[in-house]
Scaffold this motif. Structure first.
Motif, PDB file in Angstrom:
ATOM      1  N   THR A 117      -2.337  -2.202  12.512  1.00 29.26           N
ATOM      2  CA  THR A 117      -1.892  -2.346  11.135  1.00 29.26           C
ATOM      3  C   THR A 117      -0.544  -3.051  11.125  1.00 29.26           C
ATOM      4  O   THR A 117       0.377  -2.652  11.849  1.00 29.26           O
ATOM      5  CB  THR A 117      -1.784  -0.972  10.459  1.00 29.26           C
ATOM      6  OG1 THR A 117      -3.086  -0.365  10.473  1.00 29.26           O
ATOM      7  CG2 THR A 117      -1.315  -1.093   9.019  1.00 29.26           C
ATOM      8  N   VAL A 118      -0.451  -4.112  10.316  1.00 27.07           N
ATOM      9  CA  VAL A 118       0.767  -4.922  10.238  1.00 27.07           C
ATOM     10  C   VAL A 118       1.163  -5.123   8.784  1.00 27.07           C
ATOM     11  O   VAL A 118       0.303  -5.166   7.900  1.00 27.07           O
ATOM     12  CB  VAL A 118       0.574  -6.289  10.928  1.00 27.07           C
ATOM     13  CG1 VAL A 118       0.344  -6.130  12.425  1.00 27.07           C
ATOM     14  CG2 VAL A 118      -0.564  -7.071  10.289  1.00 27.07           C
ATOM     15  N   PRO A 119       2.462  -5.264   8.518  1.00 24.21           N
ATOM     16  CA  PRO A 119       2.907  -5.569   7.162  1.00 24.21           C
ATOM     17  C   PRO A 119       2.631  -7.041   6.854  1.00 24.21           C
ATOM     18  O   PRO A 119       2.811  -7.916   7.712  1.00 24.21           O
ATOM     19  CB  PRO A 119       4.410  -5.282   7.211  1.00 24.21           C
ATOM     20  CG  PRO A 119       4.782  -5.401   8.646  1.00 24.21           C
ATOM     21  CD  PRO A 119       3.563  -5.087   9.455  1.00 24.21           C
ATOM     22  N   CYS A 120       2.173  -7.310   5.629  1.00 21.15           N
ATOM     23  CA  CYS A 120       1.866  -8.685   5.237  1.00 21.15           C
ATOM     24  C   CYS A 120       2.023  -8.834   3.727  1.00 21.15           C
ATOM     25  O   CYS A 120       2.263  -7.864   3.020  1.00 21.15           O
ATOM     26  CB  CYS A 120       0.466  -9.082   5.690  1.00 21.15           C
ATOM     27  SG  CYS A 120      -0.878  -8.135   4.954  1.00 21.15           S
ATOM     28  N   TRP A 127       7.311  -9.101   7.124  1.00 21.12           N
ATOM     29  CA  TRP A 127       5.979  -9.194   6.546  1.00 21.12           C
ATOM     30  C   TRP A 127       5.393 -10.525   6.959  1.00 21.12           C
ATOM     31  O   TRP A 127       6.074 -11.548   6.975  1.00 21.12           O
ATOM     32  CB  TRP A 127       6.047  -9.106   5.017  1.00 21.12           C
ATOM     33  CG  TRP A 127       6.570  -7.790   4.560  1.00 21.12           C
ATOM     34  CD1 TRP A 127       5.836  -6.690   4.221  1.00 21.12           C
ATOM     35  CD2 TRP A 127       7.935  -7.401   4.424  1.00 21.12           C
ATOM     36  NE1 TRP A 127       6.664  -5.651   3.885  1.00 21.12           N
ATOM     37  CE2 TRP A 127       7.960  -6.059   4.000  1.00 21.12           C
ATOM     38  CE3 TRP A 127       9.156  -8.061   4.615  1.00 21.12           C
ATOM     39  CZ2 TRP A 127       9.138  -5.375   3.764  1.00 21.12           C
ATOM     40  CZ3 TRP A 127      10.338  -7.374   4.390  1.00 21.12           C
ATOM     41  CH2 TRP A 127      10.317  -6.052   3.968  1.00 21.12           C
ATOM     42  N   ARG A 173       9.813  -4.380  14.663  1.00 21.10           N
ATOM     43  CA  ARG A 173       9.772  -3.020  14.089  1.00 21.10           C
ATOM     44  C   ARG A 173      10.545  -2.037  14.961  1.00 21.10           C
ATOM     45  O   ARG A 173      11.261  -1.179  14.459  1.00 21.10           O
ATOM     46  CB  ARG A 173       8.331  -2.541  13.927  1.00 21.10           C
ATOM     47  CG  ARG A 173       7.675  -3.048  12.663  1.00 21.10           C
ATOM     48  CD  ARG A 173       6.473  -2.212  12.327  1.00 21.10           C
ATOM     49  NE  ARG A 173       5.272  -2.789  12.908  1.00 21.10           N
ATOM     50  CZ  ARG A 173       4.050  -2.400  12.618  1.00 21.10           C
ATOM     51  NH1 ARG A 173       3.835  -1.409  11.781  1.00 21.10           N
ATOM     52  NH2 ARG A 173       3.012  -2.965  13.167  1.00 21.10           N
ATOM     53  N   THR A 202       2.316  -5.524   1.380  1.00 22.13           N
ATOM     54  CA  THR A 202       1.213  -4.601   1.670  1.00 22.13           C
ATOM     55  C   THR A 202       0.988  -4.541   3.175  1.00 22.13           C
ATOM     56  O   THR A 202       1.865  -4.879   3.959  1.00 22.13           O
ATOM     57  CB  THR A 202      -0.054  -5.045   0.896  1.00 22.13           C
ATOM     58  OG1 THR A 202      -1.042  -4.023   0.996  1.00 22.13           O
ATOM     59  CG2 THR A 202      -0.616  -6.361   1.403  1.00 22.13           C
ATOM     60  N   ARG A 203      -0.200  -4.147   3.567  1.00 20.88           N
ATOM     61  CA  ARG A 203      -0.550  -4.053   4.995  1.00 20.88           C
ATOM     62  C   ARG A 203      -1.900  -4.697   5.233  1.00 20.88           C
ATOM     63  O   ARG A 203      -2.759  -4.722   4.354  1.00 20.88           O
ATOM     64  CB  ARG A 203      -0.597  -2.595   5.433  1.00 20.88           C
ATOM     65  CG  ARG A 203       0.743  -1.909   5.251  1.00 20.88           C
ATOM     66  CD  ARG A 203       0.977  -0.884   6.330  1.00 20.88           C
ATOM     67  NE  ARG A 203       2.309  -0.341   6.301  1.00 20.88           N
ATOM     68  CZ  ARG A 203       3.376  -0.895   6.861  1.00 20.88           C
ATOM     69  NH1 ARG A 203       3.281  -2.031   7.478  1.00 20.88           N
ATOM     70  NH2 ARG A 203       4.550  -0.311   6.807  1.00 20.88           N
ATOM     71  N   GLU A 229      12.520  -4.969   9.198  1.00 20.37           N
ATOM     72  CA  GLU A 229      11.353  -5.021   8.323  1.00 20.37           C
ATOM     73  C   GLU A 229      10.936  -6.476   8.172  1.00 20.37           C
ATOM     74  O   GLU A 229      11.745  -7.314   7.767  1.00 20.37           O
ATOM     75  CB  GLU A 229      11.667  -4.431   6.960  1.00 20.37           C
ATOM     76  CG  GLU A 229      11.766  -2.927   6.964  1.00 20.37           C
ATOM     77  CD  GLU A 229      11.914  -2.401   5.556  1.00 20.37           C
ATOM     78  OE1 GLU A 229      10.868  -2.102   4.937  1.00 20.37           O
ATOM     79  OE2 GLU A 229      13.060  -2.314   5.100  1.00 20.37           O
TER      80      GLU A 229
END
Length: 165
Positions: A126-129, A22, A15, A118-119, A20
């Motif tokens: 908090t992580v993107p997933c 996920w 990041r 989503t997150r 970007e």
């Protein structure tokens, strides 16, 4: 074993470099649930295909190198090994936020609707997933392994979703 602190470090490093990504796979399930539910041997990361040079550079700086002989390999995925193994999945995004992951050069692909991204939370970060629906979709059409059954049970418990096994 791939540790939670390493997941967070990798994601934060990417990041910080403007990449970007996920989280998918088992770590993606744990991010959605918000807690560690099992041990993980690797980290599945999805990334924008156009950012791949930057993703590779960040991971190389962290001590990872691309592992040869991965099946299936590119364009579907590739693996970088170092302090753990990272399974990288390049995505091509459309203007509507949906994406595809090319599986071969003959047009085969996985589709990701725009709401697949989503997150979640790992170690309070908090992580993107990938979304619950996308995780469930990826766990269909094959004989589940023990870890797949475990992961889908965690999603059923946390979100009440039907997982078909």
């Amino acid at each position: 074993m791939f540790e939670a602190k390493t997941v967070v470090q990798v994601v934060e490093s990417l990041r910080a470099a403007g990449c970007e990504v996920w989280i998918g796979g088992g770590w993606g399930i744990d991010a959605l649930v918000g807690r560690l539910t099992r041990d993980h041997n690797d980290l599945d990361l999805l990334h924008r295909v156009e950012q791949e040079p930057e993703v590779i550079a960040v991971l190389e700086a962290a001590g990872y190198t691309e592992r040869a002989g991965v099946v299936p390999g590119r364009p579907a995925r590739f693996v970088m090994a170092g302090p753990g193994e990272i399974d990288l999945h390049p995505l091509e995004f459309g203007a509507d936020g949906s994406a595809i992951q090319r599986l071969d050069d003959r047009g085969g692909h996985f589709a990701y609707p725009a709401d697949a991204f989503t997150r979640g939370v790992i170690e309070g970060v908090t992580v993107p997933c990938l979304s619950v629906a996308q995780q469930v979709a990826f766990h269909q059409g094959y004989e589940p392994r023990e870890r797949d059954t475990h992961d889908m049970a965690r999603l059923r418990e946390a979100f009440g979703v039907a997982t078909h096994f």
